[in-house]
Motif scaffolding. Structure first.
Motif, PDB file in Angstrom:
ATOM      1  N   ASP A  15       0.814  -1.220   0.000  1.00 39.51           N
ATOM      2  CA  ASP A  15       0.000   0.000   0.000  1.00 39.51           C
ATOM      3  C   ASP A  15       0.846   1.267   0.000  1.00 39.51           C
ATOM      4  N   ARG A  16       1.910   1.246   0.759  1.00 43.70           N
ATOM      5  CA  ARG A  16       2.729   2.470   0.885  1.00 43.70           C
ATOM      6  C   ARG A  16       4.188   2.140   0.681  1.00 43.70           C
ATOM      7  N   GLU A  74       1.024   7.270  -6.734  1.00 43.00           N
ATOM      8  CA  GLU A  74       0.613   7.958  -5.502  1.00 43.00           C
ATOM      9  C   GLU A  74       0.846   7.135  -4.239  1.00 43.00           C
ATOM     10  N   ASN A 117       3.738   6.167  -3.453  1.00 37.93           N
ATOM     11  CA  ASN A 117       5.135   6.450  -3.098  1.00 37.93           C
ATOM     12  C   ASN A 117       5.288   7.799  -2.407  1.00 37.93           C
ATOM     13  N   MET A 139      -2.159  -1.018   6.663  1.00 38.20           N
ATOM     14  CA  MET A 139      -1.393  -0.912   5.414  1.00 38.20           C
ATOM     15  C   MET A 139      -0.263  -1.939   5.402  1.00 38.20           C
TER      16      MET A 139
END
Ligand code: SF4
Lengths: 216, 469
Positions: free
Chosen positions: B29-30, B56, B58, B123
């Protein structure tokens, strides 16, 4: 990535526990934006008597004669033998890059730190976990026998000693497959584009906040 | 059916496909980026003609190499400068959000991301940095990766991962005054060793952990990696949620409600089973000080330096002897008789506002001892620095003789100009005491912010509990 099938090579014994990534390649060399050229600075602080700086010519630096890497009998070693928790510390892939650049293709230890272990496979290095007992035996043999070499066979998952003793080792099948065939795992993952997209579709409904654009 | 651990839940929610044998393609997710471990990944992406899969997800920030003095962009080392410029250029080229060196939000990535709400419960979070485990304090599955994996995440938003085993570190009881989260995690590492957590995801639980603030939980998860675990976790509770409310990247309105409803499920089920459980009694933990060159070489401040002769394991014994030689220490010396040359308060372990408050409390109205050559306070991020200045903490530190710096990794790993000279001894709030970590030949003792502050004033280690009693 280069394929790895079999290798017969000189063994270098690094008799220390917890060899960390700061020791394998000190932080001043991490400023490079390339993947190559780290071999001359592998184990820099142990290997040289002066303080290493990036971009320096290492050929005229004072060597530490005590350090095993500098001993003539271990020149051209391609197999590194060490103790427990090898590669602990940071995630820097510069550590396997430096080992590879120097010429190591196989590492043997009773245990490896996870991120490091994983990074080795991405760079054509085979890390092999063997029991403490066997590692003890290898250390004793290497030190008493100049020119000591092992044969590593990835397909059959074996290490063969000079006296023909054959020691099996474990390896995850996926990693073995990638290393044997020199496969880049990004292209393998990209064979599953449809599944990744389907997952994203589902999650966009379930947890939409994860897909919002950054508040920029 | 048996209950699931928090780790099981996070894992299951992110499996894109399973390849058997516990190996799965896991969705990320991130993705957090910094200047040191990303250039080769971007280069690989470019060479293969690939684009980031989901731009997005990152977020990038430069932290490892940056100067902690003004002017921020005056970087005398051309190699470091090139690396920072390369991150800027890569982020511009690929459209990735970056907090550049002059951005007020710049700081250490593991402090910046939670502060902005870019770290959220549930996440999967990865970064080319082993201390990514920090974000697990929010009930997120967060772990460090190498540069090849950075490229893999950029290109596919996924990683091939093998499922870990579950470990629970349960801490119960009341923490004595003057004993902090840093002491808990150092005590855990002392107990299980630096490879004790290898192969496990460690969940930290028990009443002591529940009583900690979110920032303290971050300190604990941060050093899970020093215990050998790629991932540390703490269950979500009302403190986690309160911390994230109104953060810039956090969801709002209806999305917030929906998210909170989901986040509250992010804890291990009552009947979940762990492969290993380690229990600690908080009441017995004293302030910790490392004496050697591995975080597991740690004792309480009221103890003495251990004697290698007492160690039965020959490998360990050799390691201890080598460490004592490197550290210039003698077995049997009381910890409180170790004199310091430098003090470092900062890093992703202890560079947050609560850490600075804790140190300032000890320092207030006092002076740094004459034998201390340099005492640095390096806030973990721009917002931490601003908040500290609003509270007047910078004055307290400056008046005592500390230097008050700009945010970055600084002397945690000495990639910039902040470092130890050979033979110098430092009380440091960072996370690694490896040979040369804080500078060639430098000697590092890991401690809590309160202990570092107390050592700065005394000139040697001292039991901070006495100041609290
Ligand atoms: S503060 Fe230290 S440990 Fe944390 S990210 Fe920076 S260099 Fe790594």
């Amino acid at each position: 990535m280069e394929k790895f099938k079999t290798l017969t090579g000189i063994v270098l014994p690094l008799d220390r526990v917890n060899v960390d990534t700061d020791a394998i390649i000190p932080k001043q060399f991490l400023k490079s934006i390339k993947r190559t050229g780290f071999g001359g600075n592998l184990f820099d602080e142990w290997r040289y008597l002066d303080r290493g700086e990036p971009g320096q010519d290492c050929s005229d630096r004072p060597l530490n004669p005590e350090f095993v890497l500098n001993q003539p009998r271990y020149q051209k070693a391609t197999i590194l033998l060490s103790r427990a928790n090898f590669g602990c510390g940071s995630s820097r892939e510069h550590a396997p890059w430096a080992l590879y650049d120097y010429g190591f293709r196989v590492l043997i230890a009773p245990s490896f730190a996870e991120i490091f272990y994983n990074n080795c496979f991405k760079n054509g290095i085979l890390p092999i976990v063997l029991s403490e007992n066997i590692v003890d035996r290898l250390f004793a043999e290497v030190e008493s026998m100049p020119g000591y070499a092992l044969t590593v066979d990835l397909e059959n998952q074996t290490v063969t000693l000079p006296d023909q003793t054959v020691i099996p080792f474990d390896i995850d099948p996926f990693r073995k497959h990638c290393l044997l065939n020199g496969l880049d795992d990004i292209s393998i993952t990209l064979q599953h584009v449809q599944e990744i997209k389907a997952y994203e579709e589902r999650k966009r409904n379930e947890t939409p906040w994860l897909f919002q654009r950054n508040n920029e | 059916m048996m209950g699931k651990t928090l780790y099981d839940k996070l894992w299951d929610a992110h499996v894109v496909r399973e390849d058997g044998d516990g190996v799965a393609l896991l969705y990320i997710d991130r993705h957090l980026l910094h200047e040191v471990t990303s250039p080769q990944a971007f280069e690989g992406l470019r060479l293969a003609g690939r684009k980031p899969w989901r731009v997005e997800s990152n977020l990038a920030v430069c932290d490892h190499n940056v100067p902690t003095t003004y002017p921020r962009n005056d970087i005398p080392d051309p190699v470091a400068k090139l690396q920072i410029d390369t991150l800027d250029r890569n982020c511009r080229e690929f459209g990735i959000t970056e907090f550049g060196i002059e951005d007020p939000r710049q700081g250490i990535i593991h402090i910046v991301s939670p502060e902005q709400g870019a770290t959220l419960p549930g996440m999967t979070i990865v970064c080319g940095d082993s201390h990514t485990s920090t974000h697990g304090a929010f009930g997120a599955l967060a772990f460090g990766i190498g540069t090849s994996e950075v490229e893999h995440v950029l290109a596919t938003q996924c990683l091939v991962q093998k499922k870990l085993k579950n470990m629970l570190v349960r801490v119960e009881g009341q923490l004595p005054a003057g004993v902090t989260a840093k002491d808990i995690i150092l005590a855990v590492i002392g107990k299980i060793g630096t490879s004790g957590g290898t192969g496990y995801a460690i969940e930290f639980g028990g009443e002591t952990i529940r009583a900690l603030s979110v920032e303290e939980r971050m300190t604990i998860c941060n050093m899970a990696i020093e215990a050998g675990a790629r991932t540390g976790l703490v269950a979500v509770d009302e403190k986690t949620i309160a911390y994230l409310k109104d953060k810039p990247y956090a969801p709002t309105n209806r999305q917030w409600e929906k998210a909170v409803a989901y986040w509250t499920t992010l804890k291990s089920d009552e009947d979940a089973s762990f492969d290993k459980v380690v229990t600690l009694d908080a009441a017995t933990i004293a302030p910790q000080v490392t004496w050697g060159t591995s975080p597991e070489m740690v004792v309480a401040v009221d103890e003495t330096i251990p004697d290698p002769e007492q160690e039965k394991d020959p490998e360990k014994k050799k390691g201890m002897e080598r460490a004592l030689t490197y550290m210039g220490l003698q077995a049997g010396t009381p910890i409180t008789e170790i004199y310091l040359d430098k003090i470092f308060i900062g890093s992703c372990t202890n560079g947050r506002i609560e850490d600075l408050r804790e140190a300032a409390k000890v320092v207030k109205g006092k002076k740094v001892a004459a034998n201390i050559r340099q005492a640095l306070v390096v806030p973990g991020s721009g917002p931490v620095k601003e908040q500290a200045e609003r509270e007047g903490l910078d004055r307290i530190f400056r008046d005592a003789g500390f230097e008050w710096r700009e945010p970055g990794c600084s002397m945690c790993l000495a990639m910039n100009a902040d470092r130890l000279e050979a033979g110098e001894r430092c009380a440091s709030t960072s996370n690694r005491n490896f040979e040369g970590r804080q500078g060639y030949g430098g000697r590092t003792h890991l401690v809590s912010p309160a202990m570092a502050a107390a050592a700065a004033i005394a000139g040697h280690f001292t039991d901070v509990r006495r100041l609290y009693s």
